[in-house]
Motif scaffolding. Structure first.
Motif, PDB file in Angstrom:
ATOM      1  N   TYR A  34       0.859  -1.173   0.000  1.00 32.85           N
ATOM      2  CA  TYR A  34       0.000   0.000   0.000  1.00 32.85           C
ATOM      3  C   TYR A  34       0.896   1.223   0.000  1.00 32.85           C
ATOM      4  O   TYR A  34       2.125   1.121   0.103  1.00 32.85           O
ATOM      5  N   GLY A  35       0.293   2.378  -0.110  1.00 33.70           N
ATOM      6  CA  GLY A  35       1.062   3.602  -0.107  1.00 33.70           C
ATOM      7  C   GLY A  35       0.206   4.761   0.341  1.00 33.70           C
ATOM      8  O   GLY A  35      -0.994   4.623   0.578  1.00 33.70           O
ATOM      9  N   ILE A  36       0.851   5.905   0.444  1.00 32.79           N
ATOM     10  CA  ILE A  36       0.178   7.151   0.786  1.00 32.79           C
ATOM     11  C   ILE A  36       0.330   8.063  -0.424  1.00 32.79           C
ATOM     12  O   ILE A  36       1.445   8.307  -0.882  1.00 32.79           O
ATOM     13  N   LEU A  42      -4.493   6.806   2.192  1.00 33.94           N
ATOM     14  CA  LEU A  42      -3.972   5.452   2.264  1.00 33.94           C
ATOM     15  C   LEU A  42      -4.645   4.608   1.189  1.00 33.94           C
ATOM     16  O   LEU A  42      -5.876   4.557   1.127  1.00 33.94           O
ATOM     17  N   GLY A  43      -3.853   3.971   0.332  1.00 36.11           N
ATOM     18  CA  GLY A  43      -4.443   3.168  -0.733  1.00 36.11           C
ATOM     19  C   GLY A  43      -3.464   2.179  -1.310  1.00 36.11           C
ATOM     20  O   GLY A  43      -2.277   2.169  -0.971  1.00 36.11           O
ATOM     21  N   GLY A  44      -3.983   1.344  -2.184  1.00 38.05           N
ATOM     22  CA  GLY A  44      -3.141   0.352  -2.830  1.00 38.05           C
ATOM     23  C   GLY A  44      -3.846  -0.270  -4.013  1.00 38.05           C
ATOM     24  O   GLY A  44      -5.004   0.019  -4.292  1.00 38.05           O
ATOM     25  N   GLY A  45      -3.124  -1.142  -4.701  1.00 38.40           N
ATOM     26  CA  GLY A  45      -3.665  -1.805  -5.874  1.00 38.40           C
ATOM     27  C   GLY A  45      -3.889  -3.286  -5.628  1.00 38.40           C
ATOM     28  O   GLY A  45      -3.031  -3.953  -5.046  1.00 38.40           O
ATOM     29  N   TRP A  46      -5.047  -3.770  -6.028  1.00 42.27           N
ATOM     30  CA  TRP A  46      -5.389  -5.182  -5.968  1.00 42.27           C
ATOM     31  C   TRP A  46      -5.908  -5.596  -7.331  1.00 42.27           C
ATOM     32  O   TRP A  46      -6.896  -5.029  -7.812  1.00 42.27           O
ATOM     33  N   ASP A  47      -5.231  -6.533  -7.958  1.00 43.35           N
ATOM     34  CA  ASP A  47      -5.595  -7.014  -9.294  1.00 43.35           C
ATOM     35  C   ASP A  47      -5.725  -5.866 -10.282  1.00 43.35           C
ATOM     36  O   ASP A  47      -6.589  -5.868 -11.157  1.00 43.35           O
ATOM     37  N   ASN A  49      -6.766  -2.903  -9.738  1.00 42.74           N
ATOM     38  CA  ASN A  49      -7.776  -1.933  -9.311  1.00 42.74           C
ATOM     39  C   ASN A  49      -7.240  -1.164  -8.108  1.00 42.74           C
ATOM     40  O   ASN A  49      -6.488  -1.700  -7.306  1.00 42.74           O
ATOM     41  N   VAL A  50      -7.649   0.085  -7.975  1.00 42.12           N
ATOM     42  CA  VAL A  50      -7.182   0.927  -6.878  1.00 42.12           C
ATOM     43  C   VAL A  50      -8.223   0.939  -5.764  1.00 42.12           C
ATOM     44  O   VAL A  50      -9.417   1.098  -6.025  1.00 42.12           O
ATOM     45  N   PHE A  51      -7.750   0.767  -4.525  1.00 42.01           N
ATOM     46  CA  PHE A  51      -8.612   0.860  -3.351  1.00 42.01           C
ATOM     47  C   PHE A  51      -8.005   1.864  -2.378  1.00 42.01           C
ATOM     48  O   PHE A  51      -6.794   1.905  -2.192  1.00 42.01           O
ATOM     49  N   TYR A  52      -8.890   2.657  -1.783  1.00 34.01           N
ATOM     50  CA  TYR A  52      -8.488   3.597  -0.742  1.00 34.01           C
ATOM     51  C   TYR A  52      -9.207   3.253   0.553  1.00 34.01           C
ATOM     52  O   TYR A  52     -10.317   2.719   0.537  1.00 34.01           O
ATOM     53  N   PHE A  53      -8.556   3.583   1.660  1.00 35.42           N
ATOM     54  CA  PHE A  53      -9.083   3.316   2.992  1.00 35.42           C
ATOM     55  C   PHE A  53      -9.160   4.643   3.730  1.00 35.42           C
ATOM     56  O   PHE A  53      -8.134   5.196   4.127  1.00 35.42           O
ATOM     57  N   PHE A  54     -10.374   5.145   3.873  1.00 32.06           N
ATOM     58  CA  PHE A  54     -10.582   6.448   4.486  1.00 32.06           C
ATOM     59  C   PHE A  54     -11.132   6.291   5.896  1.00 32.06           C
ATOM     60  O   PHE A  54     -11.995   5.445   6.150  1.00 32.06           O
ATOM     61  N   VAL A  55     -10.652   7.118   6.803  1.00 27.74           N
ATOM     62  CA  VAL A  55     -11.214   7.252   8.140  1.00 27.74           C
ATOM     63  C   VAL A  55     -11.803   8.647   8.178  1.00 27.74           C
ATOM     64  O   VAL A  55     -11.076   9.639   8.049  1.00 27.74           O
ATOM     65  N   VAL A  65     -14.052   1.935   2.646  1.00 26.51           N
ATOM     66  CA  VAL A  65     -13.161   1.266   1.706  1.00 26.51           C
ATOM     67  C   VAL A  65     -13.758   1.516   0.332  1.00 26.51           C
ATOM     68  O   VAL A  65     -14.876   1.086   0.041  1.00 26.51           O
ATOM     69  N   ARG A  66     -13.026   2.247  -0.501  1.00 26.05           N
ATOM     70  CA  ARG A  66     -13.537   2.625  -1.816  1.00 26.05           C
ATOM     71  C   ARG A  66     -12.603   2.128  -2.899  1.00 26.05           C
ATOM     72  O   ARG A  66     -11.390   2.315  -2.816  1.00 26.05           O
ATOM     73  N   GLY A  67     -13.180   1.464  -3.885  1.00 25.04           N
ATOM     74  CA  GLY A  67     -12.391   0.931  -4.992  1.00 25.04           C
ATOM     75  C   GLY A  67     -12.789   1.555  -6.317  1.00 25.04           C
ATOM     76  O   GLY A  67     -13.913   2.014  -6.485  1.00 25.04           O
TER      77      GLY A  67
END
Length: 166
Positions: A34-36, A42-47, A49-55, A65-67
């Motif tokens: 993951y990265g910033i 905060l986010g990363g790539g899965w297959d 696709n990009v996903f972010y993790f927001f608080v 969790v948004r993709g």
């Protein structure tokens, strides 16, 4: 004598406040990359696709969790894309899916949001993060099947992409 007995508290998971550090610790613990990004998200790539993790929220109590699907469709597909997203949302609880026009293209997004006002145990946090990721990936797989990519190239799978807006 009572029909119900109060369980022993020993061994029960304890809730702690939601924080981005806890989400990041979970991702690290799984060995996931993951990265910033430049905005501090905060986010990363899965297959691919990009996903972010927001608080989010006034008290930082909402986990989102948004993709974003790794491809877009031509703008002419917008009405069909909206119908597809609406149909999916009527049949499934998670994730919420939506599409939007971005210039001359249609982008698809997934989202799982949970209010954790009273805190969250580590195992619950893990389940929520994984739910956001895995249900999003399942929807994206359906998009890949319905709209095959004529230029399929998996070389950029699992990489963090910072320039894709969510």
């Amino acid at each position: 004598m009572s029909y119900f007995t109060k369980p022993d508290d020993a061994g029960l998971a304890r809730n702690a406040p939601l924080s981005r550090d806890r989400v990041e610790a979970f991702l690290s613990g799984k060995g996931w990359h993951y990265g910033i990004d430049d905005d501090g998200d905060l986010g990363g790539g899965w297959d691919g696709n990009v996903f972010y993790f927001f608080v989010q929220g006034d008290e930082q109590e909402i986990l989102q969790v948004r993709g974003r699907w790794h491809r877009t469709l031509p703008a002419e597909e917008h009405v069909g894309a909206v119908m597809l997203a609406n149909d999916f949302n009527q049949r499934k609880v998670w994730p919420k899916v939506f599409c939007r026009l971005e210039g001359e293209r249609v982008a698809f997004y997934t989202e799982v949001a949970t209010d954790l006002e009273f805190g969250v145990a580590d195992d619950q946090l893990a389940q929520l993060v994984e739910c956001g990721l895995y249900t999003g990936l399942q929807f994206f797989e359906q998009l890949d099947e319905r709209f095959p990519d004529p230029e399929a190239d998996a070389s950029d799978a699992n990489t963090f992409v910072e320039d894709r807006p969510l």
